[in-house]
Write a protein that holds these residues in place. Sequence first.
Motif, short mmCIF file in Angstrom:
data_model
loop_
_atom_site.label_atom_id
_atom_site.label_comp_id
_atom_site.label_asym_id
_atom_site.label_seq_id
_atom_site.Cartn_x
_atom_site.Cartn_y
_atom_site.Cartn_z
N SER A 177 62.66 70.49 45.64
CA SER A 177 61.34 69.88 45.57
C SER A 177 61.41 68.45 46.07
CB SER A 177 60.82 69.89 44.13
OG SER A 177 61.58 69.00 43.31
N GLY A 178 60.26 67.94 46.51
CA GLY A 178 60.23 66.56 46.95
C GLY A 178 59.43 66.41 48.23
N ARG A 179 59.80 65.41 49.04
CA ARG A 179 59.00 65.08 50.20
C ARG A 179 59.89 64.71 51.39
NH1 ARG A 179 54.74 60.25 51.11
NH2 ARG A 179 56.41 59.05 50.20
N ILE A 180 59.61 65.34 52.52
CA ILE A 180 60.24 65.00 53.79
C ILE A 180 59.13 64.36 54.62
CG2 ILE A 180 61.55 65.87 55.76
CD1 ILE A 180 62.90 66.31 53.03
N HIS A 181 59.18 63.03 54.78
CA HIS A 181 58.00 62.31 55.26
C HIS A 181 58.34 61.30 56.35
CE1 HIS A 181 54.17 60.23 55.17
NE2 HIS A 181 54.80 59.09 54.96
N ALA A 182 57.57 61.34 57.44
CA ALA A 182 57.61 60.31 58.49
C ALA A 182 58.98 60.14 59.11
CB ALA A 182 57.08 58.98 57.94
N ASN A 183 59.69 61.25 59.30
CA ASN A 183 60.99 61.21 59.95
C ASN A 183 60.88 61.68 61.40
OD1 ASN A 183 62.71 60.74 57.41
ND2 ASN A 183 61.50 62.55 56.87
N THR A 184 61.88 61.36 62.20
CA THR A 184 62.01 61.89 63.56
C THR A 184 63.24 62.79 63.60
OG1 THR A 184 60.96 59.98 64.58
CG2 THR A 184 62.35 61.32 65.98
#
Length: 464
Positions: A177-184
């Motif tokens: 669970s969680g967030r994978i955010h604004a990565n390239t």
Amino acid sequence: MIQKRYRSTVAHSMTRRALLGGGLAATATLLIQPAAAQRIADLRGTIDAGEFGVRPGAADDQSALLQRAIDAAAKRGRALFLPGGRYAVANLRLPSGTRLVGLPGQTRFDYQGGGHLIYGERAKSIGLEGIHFDGGNRALGEYTPGLLHFADASDLEVTGCTVSGSAKAGIALDRTSGRIHANTISGARQAGVRSIEATGLAITDNLVRDCGNAGILVYRWNEGEDGTIVSGNRIEKIAAIDGGTGQNGNGINVFRAHGVIVRGNRVADCAFSAIRSNSGSSLIVEGNSCLRSGETAIYSEFAFQGAVIADNLVDGGAIGISIANFLDGGRLATCSGNVIRNIANEGPYPAEVQGFGIGIAVEADTAVTGNVIEKAARIGLHMGWGPYLRDVAATSNVIRDCPTGIAVTVVEEAGPALIASNLISGASAGGVVGYRWKDPVTDDLTQAGAKTYPHLSLSGNLVS
């Protein structure tokens, strides 16, 4: 006059003092900047990795030193700051509470081979921010599915990072669970992001490009509630280097995962589908831009029950939207407000079943309403396949410049279908035409004197 001269002199003196003071202040700021930076770091609760002998740019392997720093920072409940530079590392394990913070565009972990780069198992509250993780296309261990791998992790946050050159997946998640955010994320041999059996996951606002087999995968070993949110991502140039007829080459791929929301993504230049869901029930696909897909742009297929496909833009592909496989239990959907155009009659493999060049294809328990379809190479709207048609309503659609406006099955045992109030123009082969499997077998069913079929109800369609 004296008063004015006095004011001018005072003003000039004040200006000189201000300039001198400003210069001195600037000099003082430069002199105290390192100390101030350290105080800010302390206020934020970070520890500088240099305290443990970790040196950016060092030629020797920094893994043991960095692992010691990671463990110590997590134990003390503080974030670990990695100054800009390259760190030669491998096989790092992240305990609960780990937070690694780098300088975006400057802090870089170069994978040295021999297993994995980052791994976290049964860990809570892990955070990675502002770090470039470079796999260098070096081989990963058989035991790990990705350059960054997290299993049974909760409250994971990967934000503002770059992940490149993975020999497998870029980021691999198992029961996380969680967030994978604004990565390239780029250059992964398999998927950019791969999640299996998520427990409350959001994949948002990432750039995923130039990956070998998939952009974002949301999978489960067995069908079940997943609830992953895939939103605001930019996905482009996804290949299918391992081949197949749809299991690879998709921008966003949902498999056996229920309750997934795919919203507001821009997906372009995928070998197969921009968005493909196989056996994913309670699916929402809304407001996405799907450009230049190699096969079906948006696909809801096989054993699903419940799909909302709404307000998407599809430009290019071999089929625009397909809601299919009633034979395998695929049913119950709405398809509304979509714009579909420029659908070609060629796909990445020889045409099967009803073929390519179709704007929208549906089969069972589905409302198709308010869509605009333009320039599909063969058929604007395809309803049913052989006897696999049941309770489909096609109403208030605009279908332009498609050789056949609507193709509907007239095979025995086909179920009820309503075709009403559609506007069809430029259909050289007929506005509504009955099909037996692949072959057209009727004239335009909207014309006076056309043959009627008990399972079809046509009314109010305007064909020009």
